[in-house]
Design a protein around this motif. Sequence first.
Motif, PDB file in Angstrom:
ATOM      1  N   GLY A 345      13.371  -2.466  13.418  1.00 38.65           N
ATOM      2  CA  GLY A 345      13.822  -1.954  14.772  1.00 38.65           C
ATOM      3  C   GLY A 345      13.637  -0.363  14.836  1.00 38.65           C
ATOM      4  N   TYR A 346      13.859   0.060  13.042  1.00 38.90           N
ATOM      5  CA  TYR A 346      13.624   1.184  12.125  1.00 38.90           C
ATOM      6  C   TYR A 346      12.508   1.548  12.332  1.00 38.90           C
ATOM      7  CZ  TYR A 346      18.721  -0.908  10.954  1.00 38.90           C
ATOM      8  OH  TYR A 346      19.831  -1.833  11.731  1.00 38.90           O
ATOM      9  N   ALA A 347      12.140   2.295  13.524  1.00 37.85           N
ATOM     10  CA  ALA A 347      10.753   2.778  13.334  1.00 37.85           C
ATOM     11  C   ALA A 347      10.999   3.721  11.502  1.00 37.85           C
ATOM     12  CB  ALA A 347       9.997   3.199  14.329  1.00 37.85           C
ATOM     13  N   ALA A 348      11.680   4.353  12.005  1.00 37.22           N
ATOM     14  CA  ALA A 348      11.379   5.946  10.986  1.00 37.22           C
ATOM     15  C   ALA A 348      11.418   5.199   8.885  1.00 37.22           C
ATOM     16  CB  ALA A 348      12.350   6.653  11.033  1.00 37.22           C
ATOM     17  N   ILE A 349      11.649   4.426   9.327  1.00 38.79           N
ATOM     18  CA  ILE A 349      11.741   3.565   8.176  1.00 38.79           C
ATOM     19  C   ILE A 349      11.332   2.253   7.482  1.00 38.79           C
ATOM     20  CG2 ILE A 349      13.219   1.816   6.589  1.00 38.79           C
ATOM     21  CD1 ILE A 349      16.070   2.660   7.920  1.00 38.79           C
ATOM     22  N   TYR A 350      10.682   2.138   8.162  1.00 39.30           N
ATOM     23  CA  TYR A 350       9.796   0.716   8.145  1.00 39.30           C
ATOM     24  C   TYR A 350       7.819   1.188   9.441  1.00 39.30           C
ATOM     25  CZ  TYR A 350      13.259  -2.298   8.660  1.00 39.30           C
ATOM     26  OH  TYR A 350      14.423  -3.212   8.198  1.00 39.30           O
ATOM     27  N   SER A 351       7.796   2.114   9.071  1.00 41.71           N
ATOM     28  CA  SER A 351       6.730   2.715   9.788  1.00 41.71           C
ATOM     29  C   SER A 351       5.988   3.448   8.170  1.00 41.71           C
ATOM     30  CB  SER A 351       6.549   3.413  11.028  1.00 41.71           C
ATOM     31  OG  SER A 351       6.859   3.040  11.981  1.00 41.71           O
ATOM     32  N   ASN A 352       7.118   3.710   7.404  1.00 39.06           N
ATOM     33  CA  ASN A 352       6.181   4.074   6.400  1.00 39.06           C
ATOM     34  C   ASN A 352       5.319   3.016   5.257  1.00 39.06           C
ATOM     35  OD1 ASN A 352       7.820   6.688   7.133  1.00 39.06           O
ATOM     36  ND2 ASN A 352       9.452   6.634   6.264  1.00 39.06           N
ATOM     37  N   LEU A 353       6.428   1.937   5.414  1.00 40.78           N
ATOM     38  CA  LEU A 353       5.689   1.105   4.391  1.00 40.78           C
ATOM     39  C   LEU A 353       4.420   0.368   5.411  1.00 40.78           C
ATOM     40  CD1 LEU A 353       9.340  -0.373   3.921  1.00 40.78           C
ATOM     41  CD2 LEU A 353       7.982   0.692   2.187  1.00 40.78           C
ATOM     42  N   LEU A 354       4.511   0.346   6.460  1.00 36.09           N
ATOM     43  CA  LEU A 354       3.213  -0.391   7.154  1.00 36.09           C
ATOM     44  C   LEU A 354       1.933  -0.106   6.949  1.00 36.09           C
ATOM     45  CD1 LEU A 354       3.089  -2.029   9.433  1.00 36.09           C
ATOM     46  CD2 LEU A 354       2.125  -0.438  11.092  1.00 36.09           C
ATOM     47  N   GLN A 380       6.606  -0.944  -8.311  1.00 35.61           N
ATOM     48  CA  GLN A 380       5.403  -2.233  -8.307  1.00 35.61           C
ATOM     49  C   GLN A 380       4.852  -2.476  -7.205  1.00 35.61           C
ATOM     50  OE1 GLN A 380       8.495  -1.478  -9.972  1.00 35.61           O
ATOM     51  NE2 GLN A 380       8.455  -1.456 -12.153  1.00 35.61           N
ATOM     52  N   SER A 381       5.988  -2.652  -5.818  1.00 26.64           N
ATOM     53  CA  SER A 381       5.953  -2.848  -4.801  1.00 26.64           C
ATOM     54  C   SER A 381       6.224  -2.935  -3.358  1.00 26.64           C
ATOM     55  CB  SER A 381       6.473  -4.576  -5.474  1.00 26.64           C
ATOM     56  OG  SER A 381       7.749  -4.286  -4.883  1.00 26.64           O
ATOM     57  N   VAL A 382       5.661  -3.629  -2.322  1.00 31.93           N
ATOM     58  CA  VAL A 382       6.293  -2.877  -1.033  1.00 31.93           C
ATOM     59  C   VAL A 382       8.409  -2.367  -1.061  1.00 31.93           C
ATOM     60  CG1 VAL A 382       6.764  -2.634   1.141  1.00 31.93           C
ATOM     61  CG2 VAL A 382       3.996  -3.144   0.505  1.00 31.93           C
ATOM     62  N   PHE A 383       8.434  -3.702  -1.770  1.00 32.75           N
ATOM     63  CA  PHE A 383       9.813  -4.017  -2.403  1.00 32.75           C
ATOM     64  C   PHE A 383      10.637  -2.845  -3.292  1.00 32.75           C
ATOM     65  CE2 PHE A 383      12.971  -5.589  -5.174  1.00 32.75           C
ATOM     66  CZ  PHE A 383      14.161  -6.208  -4.241  1.00 32.75           C
ATOM     67  N   LYS A 384      10.013  -2.768  -3.649  1.00 36.05           N
ATOM     68  CA  LYS A 384      10.828  -1.798  -4.856  1.00 36.05           C
ATOM     69  C   LYS A 384      10.947  -0.544  -4.301  1.00 36.05           C
ATOM     70  CE  LYS A 384      11.968  -4.005  -8.733  1.00 36.05           C
ATOM     71  NZ  LYS A 384      12.351  -3.395  -8.947  1.00 36.05           N
ATOM     72  N   LEU A 385       9.039  -0.506  -3.248  1.00 36.16           N
ATOM     73  CA  LEU A 385       9.232   2.029  -2.138  1.00 36.16           C
ATOM     74  C   LEU A 385      10.373   1.294  -1.284  1.00 36.16           C
ATOM     75  CD1 LEU A 385       7.579   3.925  -2.140  1.00 36.16           C
ATOM     76  CD2 LEU A 385       5.822   2.414  -0.024  1.00 36.16           C
ATOM     77  N   HIS A 386      10.673   0.102  -0.408  1.00 35.31           N
ATOM     78  CA  HIS A 386      11.594   0.402   0.212  1.00 35.31           C
ATOM     79  C   HIS A 386      13.506   0.841  -0.854  1.00 35.31           C
ATOM     80  CE1 HIS A 386      13.632  -0.666   3.787  1.00 35.31           C
ATOM     81  NE2 HIS A 386      14.588  -1.608   3.005  1.00 35.31           N
ATOM     82  N   GLN A 387      13.359   0.064  -1.503  1.00 35.40           N
ATOM     83  CA  GLN A 387      14.595   0.055  -2.429  1.00 35.40           C
ATOM     84  C   GLN A 387      14.875   1.424  -2.695  1.00 35.40           C
ATOM     85  OE1 GLN A 387      14.064  -3.317  -5.752  1.00 35.40           O
ATOM     86  NE2 GLN A 387      16.194  -3.830  -4.784  1.00 35.40           N
ATOM     87  N   LYS A 388      13.480   2.117  -2.633  1.00 32.67           N
ATOM     88  CA  LYS A 388      14.340   4.257  -2.605  1.00 32.67           C
ATOM     89  C   LYS A 388      14.281   4.534  -2.242  1.00 32.67           C
ATOM     90  CE  LYS A 388      13.931   3.455  -7.837  1.00 32.67           C
ATOM     91  NZ  LYS A 388      15.235   4.276  -8.381  1.00 32.67           N
ATOM     92  N   GLN A 389      13.923   4.354  -0.906  1.00 27.26           N
ATOM     93  CA  GLN A 389      13.986   4.163   0.460  1.00 27.26           C
ATOM     94  C   GLN A 389      16.232   5.062   0.521  1.00 27.26           C
ATOM     95  OE1 GLN A 389      10.516   4.640   3.992  1.00 27.26           O
ATOM     96  NE2 GLN A 389      11.643   2.609   3.386  1.00 27.26           N
ATOM     97  N   ASN A 390      16.128   6.519   1.229  1.00 28.70           N
ATOM     98  CA  ASN A 390      17.635   6.732   1.650  1.00 28.70           C
ATOM     99  C   ASN A 390      18.271   6.356   0.574  1.00 28.70           C
ATOM    100  OD1 ASN A 390      15.950   6.724   4.915  1.00 28.70           O
ATOM    101  ND2 ASN A 390      16.439   5.115   4.828  1.00 28.70           N
TER     102      ASN A 390
END
Length: 570
Positions: A345-354, A380-390
């Motif tokens: 549901g968090y478009a601003a966060i998840y759209s960047n990863l799509l 190293q991964s989408v997982f690592k990229l997401h951890q650095k968001q916000n």
Amino acid sequence: MVSTLYHRGPDSNGFKISDSFAFGHARLSIVDLETGEQPMSLPDKSNTITFNGEIYGYKDIRNTLKNSFQFRTKSDTEVILALYQKYGMDFLQHLPGIFAFGLYDAKKKQLICARDRFGEKPLFYARGKNGEFIFASEIKAILASKLVKPEIDHNALNHYLKKLYIHPTDTIYKNIHTLPPAHYLVFKNNKIKTQRYWELPRVKTSADWKETLFQTQNLFEQAVKRQIVADVPVSAFLSGGIDSTAVVYYAKKHNPDLKTFSFGFGEYINEVPLAQKTAKQFETNHTNLHAEDFNIKDLILKMGQVYDEPLADSSTIPSYLISREAAKHGKVVLTGDGGDELLAGYAAIYSNLLFFDRDNGITTYLKRQIKEFLKHHRFQSVFKLHQKQNNYFNDLQTAQMTGVNSKEYQYHFKHNGTLSDALNTDLLDFMPGDILVKTDRASMANSLELRAPFLDVDFASYCISIPAKYKLNPKNNNTKWFFKEALKETFPLHVLNQKKQGFQSPINAWLKMPEIQKLFKDYVFNKDNEVYNLIDYSSTMQNFQGTDIQSWILLTLSIWYNENFLSFDE
């Protein structure tokens, strides 16, 4: 200890004391009002339990056990004792709902503590100065025992400075621990052993679209139907958004007299117009709650008392206010919590990863390009990229401020290089560390129980298994895609077509108020403030960029430290 928890259970309190244990309980009476008193023991006193939560579908479970267990109450508490008697340590596999409890087995001389799968109900524990094992629903109760002198955990503090909240596997104190969601603990022979009893389901690589929509409808209706069972009226929050609208639709279907509430928070948050439109269409018994008579400064200071740990989520104050108003009308309210994390549901966060999702129908060439990008930026991964968001302060800044380096947290799920990695991380981190802490403390501070049908174990498990590309439409970034499609016949058009509003406070406006600027000056810019025994003043000022969220993080931390840690009386 129990007296510090009366806000969680003002209806009655009870105690069971033996040579081996002392249990206390503050009760909010919701199920079996007459015979459900706690702590509860079996007639032979072989097992005793003190329990916070609700076992959904407990009447059905009870029916399956009635031939092997002689029930003496009509409560869901006794169902836990019956399941333990039948299944032993496998009983948690048969236990749905929200729960945190301690169960003493006198024959085995062991204490079992357990917590629900997503962490809706809290459970903390510590060892006392004489070796005692102490546990409670809130940290303030453990401190009230006078057996534990708290010590700040700077690793936990680093996570707070970066993310606004304490990681859900830690507490702000080194010597007070939290039992993580989906875990149980056994204390026996003076030793503690913790173990996970439930894992996140695997994400499917593909799924039949029509079958997905059919199962979504059935499982969600079943979840709501389970959660409206109580011996007191159950109401629902109605914001006018997708999640609360879905909850209200099915709750109304099974409870024709359903009460709904929407919230107006001054000029900043006003869910009333949209919610009224939906309530009229669904013909619910609707009430608009307003919190017009409030003082922001007083509420900011109040949050330092409500929350035992620093939490800089901007919606703590409106969450507290809506709970305070709703508690005037009843004890139990259904919410839409969990929908955003399960359904993207968090478009601003998840759209960047799509774009980086390897299952997103992209070409082999583009996959290589993405791999190079992640490598170049040391992700190293989408997982690592997401951890650095916000991250509001980075690793270097927090190390300078606290004097220790940040630790890396581990997550128990199989990474598959897709957006699902980010969603699963939020289910194990952001949701139990921030969202559910915020809602539990805000509601229970007002003696109100919130229930989240989205986190029903059957429905949530199914949603987790669905590929992320069905949740966030790759073509148009439409969030909660399959859920909207499954229930679109039930949704009013004004709900489907609106943009997500969120439930956040206007901290930028608050920080400009003279009384808050004075508060900020006294707590954050005052180098003599006690909080600078915790973090370094010069490093903090050097890394402070003056952003609203950084200001809020530091103000919240300082108020919490002064209200809690400094007031501890050994």
